[in-house]
Motif scaffolding. Structure first.
Motif, short mmCIF file in Angstrom:
data_model
loop_
_atom_site.label_atom_id
_atom_site.label_comp_id
_atom_site.label_asym_id
_atom_site.label_seq_id
_atom_site.Cartn_x
_atom_site.Cartn_y
_atom_site.Cartn_z
N LEU A 27 18.24 -3.00 32.15
CA LEU A 27 19.67 -3.09 31.88
C LEU A 27 20.06 -4.57 31.91
N GLN A 28 20.58 -5.04 30.82
CA GLN A 28 20.80 -6.47 30.64
C GLN A 28 22.24 -6.76 30.22
N THR A 73 20.16 -7.05 35.87
CA THR A 73 21.00 -8.18 35.47
C THR A 73 20.10 -9.24 34.86
N GLY A 74 20.64 -10.38 34.54
CA GLY A 74 19.84 -11.45 33.97
C GLY A 74 20.66 -12.72 33.91
N ASP A 75 19.99 -13.83 33.69
CA ASP A 75 20.70 -15.09 33.56
C ASP A 75 20.16 -15.85 32.36
N GLY A 76 21.05 -16.22 31.45
CA GLY A 76 20.64 -16.96 30.27
C GLY A 76 20.27 -18.39 30.63
N PRO A 77 19.59 -19.10 29.72
CA PRO A 77 19.25 -20.51 29.97
C PRO A 77 20.50 -21.32 30.30
N ARG A 78 20.49 -22.02 31.40
CA ARG A 78 21.68 -22.73 31.88
C ARG A 78 22.25 -23.69 30.82
N LEU A 113 4.86 7.29 20.90
CA LEU A 113 4.31 6.64 22.09
C LEU A 113 3.86 7.67 23.12
N HIS A 114 4.67 8.71 23.32
CA HIS A 114 4.29 9.78 24.25
C HIS A 114 3.01 10.48 23.77
N ALA A 115 2.93 10.73 22.47
CA ALA A 115 1.76 11.44 21.92
C ALA A 115 0.48 10.65 22.17
N ARG A 116 0.60 9.34 22.20
CA ARG A 116 -0.56 8.47 22.43
C ARG A 116 -0.73 8.14 23.92
N LYS A 117 0.14 8.69 24.75
CA LYS A 117 0.13 8.44 26.19
C LYS A 117 0.25 6.96 26.52
N LEU A 118 1.13 6.29 25.78
CA LEU A 118 1.37 4.86 26.00
C LEU A 118 2.69 4.70 26.75
N PRO A 119 2.68 4.17 27.97
CA PRO A 119 3.93 3.95 28.70
C PRO A 119 4.78 2.89 27.99
N PHE A 120 6.08 3.11 27.97
CA PHE A 120 6.96 2.16 27.30
C PHE A 120 8.25 1.99 28.09
N ILE A 121 8.93 0.88 27.81
CA ILE A 121 10.18 0.53 28.51
C ILE A 121 11.30 0.38 27.49
N VAL A 122 12.48 0.90 27.82
CA VAL A 122 13.66 0.79 26.96
C VAL A 122 14.55 -0.33 27.49
N HIS A 123 15.06 -1.14 26.58
CA HIS A 123 15.91 -2.27 26.95
C HIS A 123 17.33 -1.99 26.45
N LEU A 124 18.30 -1.93 27.36
CA LEU A 124 19.70 -1.69 27.00
C LEU A 124 20.55 -2.90 27.36
N ARG A 151 21.89 8.86 28.31
CA ARG A 151 21.50 10.26 28.10
C ARG A 151 20.27 10.34 27.18
N ALA A 152 20.25 9.49 26.14
CA ALA A 152 19.11 9.46 25.23
C ALA A 152 17.86 8.99 25.95
N VAL A 153 18.01 8.01 26.84
CA VAL A 153 16.88 7.52 27.63
C VAL A 153 16.35 8.63 28.53
#
Length: 201
Positions: free
Chosen positions: A54-55, A103-108, A14-25, A42-44
């Motif tokens: 962060l979820q 944070t996040g909230d699941g379907p009630r 992704l970096h080589a293609r200059k594509l911004p990306f998001i990591v989900h933990l 640390r890996a991120v």
């Protein structure tokens, strides 16, 4: 290829293609402890994505996790435990990485646990209060290692992409009149090549 290697490989491409990306933990995964989570941070930091989410782990009806939870084999985080982990992640995360979610909230109708996550505003207010009280901010305890091996992979991938583009260019030129506008554009773009850009023919 193991999961960690696959993560670094994907990030390098992704970096080589200059594509911004998001990591989900996800915080609170079964069998994962604080040290495991901080190793993920640390890996991120090493791969330097555009952002991170962060979820909290949610237990939803009709899932395998729900069966484990109902049998008493899967504990869930309390609000204070989650906030403590979250603050550790935020303070360890590079300040150069954008936080897209904390944070996040699941379907009630589907959420079994933790029910406290439904009051998202309370969670955010408590987080802000704790960080202010402890004089903490994003990146205050971060260590941003320069991973020579990872960035060498990025460089190698960029070179591979460049060679692939130029091979396509050579094939294109062999089928074009060398004095045509199209051929001139191909040659001009060679001098200005950057990964993630496209050619105008």
């Amino acid at each position: 290829m193991n999961v960690k290697s696959a993560f670094y490989d994907a990030a390098a491409k992704l970096h080589a293609r200059k594509l911004p990306f998001i990591v989900h933990l996800i915080l609170g995964l079964p069998g994962e402890n604080r040290l495991d989570l901080l190793e993920s941070i640390r890996a991120v930091n090493q791969v330097q994505p555009f952002g991170v989410k962060l979820q909290l782990l949610h237990i939803l009806r009709g899932t395998d996790l729900a069966l484990l939870y109902e049998s008493g084999k899967l504990p869930v985080l309390t609000q204070e435990e989650y906030l403590d982990l979250l603050i550790s992640c935020i303070t360890a995360l590079s300040p150069n990485i954008c936080l897209h979610r904390i944070t996040g909230d699941g379907p009630r109708k589907l959420l079994i646990a933790p029910q406290w996550s439904l009051a998202k505003r309370n969670v955010l207010n408590r987080l802000h209060a704790l960080m202010k009280q402890r004089n903490l901010r994003q990146g205050k305890k971060s260590w941003i290692p320069f991973c020579r091996r990872f960035w060498s992979v990025v460089k190698k991938e960029s070179k591979r992409l460049k060679n692939k583009i130029f091979q396509s260019r050579d094939l294109c030129l062999r089928t074009l009149d060398t004095n045509s506008t199209c051929a001139k554009n191909v040659r001009r773009n060679e001098d200005n090549y950057e990964p993630g850009t496209s050619y105008t023919l």
